[in-house]
Scaffold this motif. Structure first.
Motif, PDB file in Angstrom:
ATOM      1  N   VAL A  29     -18.918 -59.519 -57.540  1.00 59.85           N
ATOM      2  CA  VAL A  29     -17.407 -59.870 -57.244  1.00 59.85           C
ATOM      3  C   VAL A  29     -17.333 -59.306 -55.858  1.00 59.85           C
ATOM      4  N   LEU A  30     -17.884 -58.054 -55.673  1.00 58.73           N
ATOM      5  CA  LEU A  30     -17.619 -57.444 -54.285  1.00 58.73           C
ATOM      6  C   LEU A  30     -18.247 -58.157 -53.226  1.00 58.73           C
ATOM      7  N   ALA A  31     -19.746 -58.687 -53.469  1.00 58.50           N
ATOM      8  CA  ALA A  31     -20.235 -59.450 -52.474  1.00 58.50           C
ATOM      9  C   ALA A  31     -19.622 -60.976 -52.182  1.00 58.50           C
ATOM     10  N   ALA A  32     -19.198 -61.617 -53.456  1.00 61.49           N
ATOM     11  CA  ALA A  32     -18.454 -62.720 -53.250  1.00 61.49           C
ATOM     12  C   ALA A  32     -17.089 -62.596 -52.615  1.00 61.49           C
ATOM     13  N   ASN A  33     -16.487 -61.523 -52.427  1.00 62.32           N
ATOM     14  CA  ASN A  33     -15.221 -61.599 -51.850  1.00 62.32           C
ATOM     15  C   ASN A  33     -15.073 -60.555 -50.600  1.00 62.32           C
ATOM     16  N   ASP A  34     -16.434 -60.293 -50.052  1.00 59.27           N
ATOM     17  CA  ASP A  34     -16.586 -59.729 -48.838  1.00 59.27           C
ATOM     18  C   ASP A  34     -16.379 -60.790 -47.746  1.00 59.27           C
ATOM     19  N   PRO A  35     -15.557 -60.772 -46.887  1.00 59.92           N
ATOM     20  CA  PRO A  35     -15.310 -61.875 -45.777  1.00 59.92           C
ATOM     21  C   PRO A  35     -16.480 -62.144 -44.999  1.00 59.92           C
ATOM     22  N   ALA A  36     -17.399 -60.987 -44.775  1.00 61.36           N
ATOM     23  CA  ALA A  36     -18.638 -61.084 -44.015  1.00 61.36           C
ATOM     24  C   ALA A  36     -19.661 -61.874 -44.702  1.00 61.36           C
ATOM     25  N   LEU A  37     -19.656 -61.575 -45.959  1.00 66.94           N
ATOM     26  CA  LEU A  37     -20.747 -62.309 -46.765  1.00 66.94           C
ATOM     27  C   LEU A  37     -20.236 -63.440 -47.457  1.00 66.94           C
ATOM     28  N   ARG A  38     -19.240 -63.655 -47.807  1.00 69.87           N
ATOM     29  CA  ARG A  38     -18.810 -64.843 -48.603  1.00 69.87           C
ATOM     30  C   ARG A  38     -19.421 -66.230 -48.508  1.00 69.87           C
ATOM     31  N   GLU A  39     -19.575 -66.470 -47.154  1.00 72.00           N
ATOM     32  CA  GLU A  39     -19.788 -67.973 -46.616  1.00 72.00           C
ATOM     33  C   GLU A  39     -21.245 -67.972 -46.617  1.00 72.00           C
ATOM     34  N   ALA A  96     -11.579 -54.730 -70.983  1.00 68.19           N
ATOM     35  CA  ALA A  96     -10.475 -55.310 -70.086  1.00 68.19           C
ATOM     36  C   ALA A  96     -11.066 -55.224 -68.701  1.00 68.19           C
ATOM     37  N   LEU A  97     -11.997 -54.347 -68.232  1.00 64.95           N
ATOM     38  CA  LEU A  97     -12.539 -54.504 -66.768  1.00 64.95           C
ATOM     39  C   LEU A  97     -13.535 -55.623 -66.746  1.00 64.95           C
ATOM     40  N   HIS A  98     -14.352 -55.761 -67.814  1.00 65.62           N
ATOM     41  CA  HIS A  98     -15.052 -56.932 -67.879  1.00 65.62           C
ATOM     42  C   HIS A  98     -14.106 -58.232 -67.806  1.00 65.62           C
ATOM     43  N   GLY A  99     -13.219 -58.459 -68.479  1.00 63.46           N
ATOM     44  CA  GLY A  99     -12.377 -59.629 -68.194  1.00 63.46           C
ATOM     45  C   GLY A  99     -11.571 -59.662 -66.833  1.00 63.46           C
ATOM     46  N   VAL A 100     -11.345 -58.764 -66.358  1.00 67.25           N
ATOM     47  CA  VAL A 100     -10.834 -58.845 -64.771  1.00 67.25           C
ATOM     48  C   VAL A 100     -11.783 -59.262 -63.994  1.00 67.25           C
ATOM     49  N   LEU A 101     -13.067 -58.516 -63.970  1.00 67.91           N
ATOM     50  CA  LEU A 101     -14.161 -58.815 -63.179  1.00 67.91           C
ATOM     51  C   LEU A 101     -14.807 -60.319 -63.145  1.00 67.91           C
ATOM     52  N   SER A 102     -14.778 -60.795 -64.524  1.00 67.16           N
ATOM     53  CA  SER A 102     -15.334 -61.952 -64.823  1.00 67.16           C
ATOM     54  C   SER A 102     -14.203 -63.260 -64.297  1.00 67.16           C
ATOM     55  N   GLY A 103     -12.875 -62.871 -64.524  1.00 68.39           N
ATOM     56  CA  GLY A 103     -11.866 -63.783 -64.091  1.00 68.39           C
ATOM     57  C   GLY A 103     -11.959 -63.801 -62.692  1.00 68.39           C
ATOM     58  N   GLY A 104     -12.227 -62.585 -61.757  1.00 71.26           N
ATOM     59  CA  GLY A 104     -12.051 -62.436 -60.459  1.00 71.26           C
ATOM     60  C   GLY A 104     -13.186 -63.436 -59.816  1.00 71.26           C
ATOM     61  N   ARG A 106     -14.865 -65.950 -61.146  1.00 73.00           N
ATOM     62  CA  ARG A 106     -14.470 -67.103 -61.574  1.00 73.00           C
ATOM     63  C   ARG A 106     -13.702 -67.753 -60.564  1.00 73.00           C
ATOM     64  N   ARG A 107     -12.567 -67.081 -60.353  1.00 70.16           N
ATOM     65  CA  ARG A 107     -11.500 -67.507 -59.507  1.00 70.16           C
ATOM     66  C   ARG A 107     -11.662 -67.335 -57.851  1.00 70.16           C
ATOM     67  N   ASN A 108     -13.020 -66.418 -57.674  1.00 70.69           N
ATOM     68  CA  ASN A 108     -13.336 -66.151 -56.354  1.00 70.69           C
ATOM     69  C   ASN A 108     -12.241 -65.342 -55.964  1.00 70.69           C
ATOM     70  N   ASP A 109     -11.399 -64.560 -56.393  1.00 71.58           N
ATOM     71  CA  ASP A 109     -10.418 -63.713 -56.168  1.00 71.58           C
ATOM     72  C   ASP A 109     -10.640 -62.580 -55.338  1.00 71.58           C
ATOM     73  N   ALA A 110      -9.884 -62.575 -54.299  1.00 72.00           N
ATOM     74  CA  ALA A 110     -10.079 -61.413 -53.299  1.00 72.00           C
ATOM     75  C   ALA A 110      -8.964 -60.603 -53.234  1.00 72.00           C
ATOM     76  N   ALA A 111      -8.404 -60.552 -54.438  1.00 68.05           N
ATOM     77  CA  ALA A 111      -7.009 -59.626 -54.306  1.00 68.05           C
ATOM     78  C   ALA A 111      -7.667 -58.212 -54.483  1.00 68.05           C
ATOM     79  N   ALA A 116     -10.826 -53.269 -55.582  1.00 70.48           N
ATOM     80  CA  ALA A 116     -10.788 -51.917 -55.975  1.00 70.48           C
ATOM     81  C   ALA A 116     -11.572 -51.847 -57.238  1.00 70.48           C
ATOM     82  N   LEU A 117     -11.608 -52.562 -58.318  1.00 77.00           N
ATOM     83  CA  LEU A 117     -12.089 -52.466 -59.632  1.00 77.00           C
ATOM     84  C   LEU A 117     -13.525 -52.790 -59.151  1.00 77.00           C
ATOM     85  N   ALA A 118     -13.942 -53.723 -58.865  1.00 80.64           N
ATOM     86  CA  ALA A 118     -15.102 -53.859 -58.489  1.00 80.64           C
ATOM     87  C   ALA A 118     -16.203 -52.971 -57.645  1.00 80.64           C
TER      88      ALA A 118
END
Length: 141
Positions: A29-39, A96-104, A106-111, A116-118
């Protein structure tokens, strides 16, 4: 008695798989949502691989952890014991952490909340495992 030992072994084994997959999920999740890495193609492929692993391995390991743990608690008549109640609270938090991160992922959520959780997932999982081991072995409550 040997049956219970096999249940304990299965419970511990699937819990190790689940917590390892949860840690990998946080990193993905961290890697996928990092603006410098996501592409980067490598990061996208890594995130997709972790998403598949989560669906096929980590989530079923979480379910099996709950199932084996519930069977053990029933067989040991431990429901209502303070140490088990505390352990269940920690395991619910990990679920709960698993659910939030899995959903994040899946949605590529950069919230900010997901990020912070990741960011704290490896330390959180490590502390949770230590707390669970202490509660189960020492039964301080």
């Amino acid at each position: 008695m040997p049956f219970d030992l096999w249940l304990v072994a299965a419970h511990v084994a699937v819990a190790v798989v689940w917590t390892g997959g949860l840690t990998a999920l946080g990193i993905a999740v961290l890697a996928a949502n990092d603006p410098a890495l996501r592409e980067m193609d490598t990061v996208r492929r890594f995130a997709a691989a972790v998403r598949r692993f989560d669906h096929r391995v980590t989530a079923p390991a979480m379910a099996a952890t709950w199932a084996f743990g519930s069977i053990l608690a029933l067989r040991g008549a431990w429901f209502g014991e303070p140490w088990l109640t505390a352990k269940i609270v920690v395991v619910v938090a990990l679920s709960a952490l698993h659910g939030v991160l899995s959903g994040g992922l899946r949605r590529n959520d950069a919230a900010a909340a997901v990020g912070a959780l990741a960011r704290h997932t490896p330390a959180t999982v490590g502390m949770a495992v230590l707390a669970i081991a202490g509660l189960v072995i020492v039964k301080p409550l």
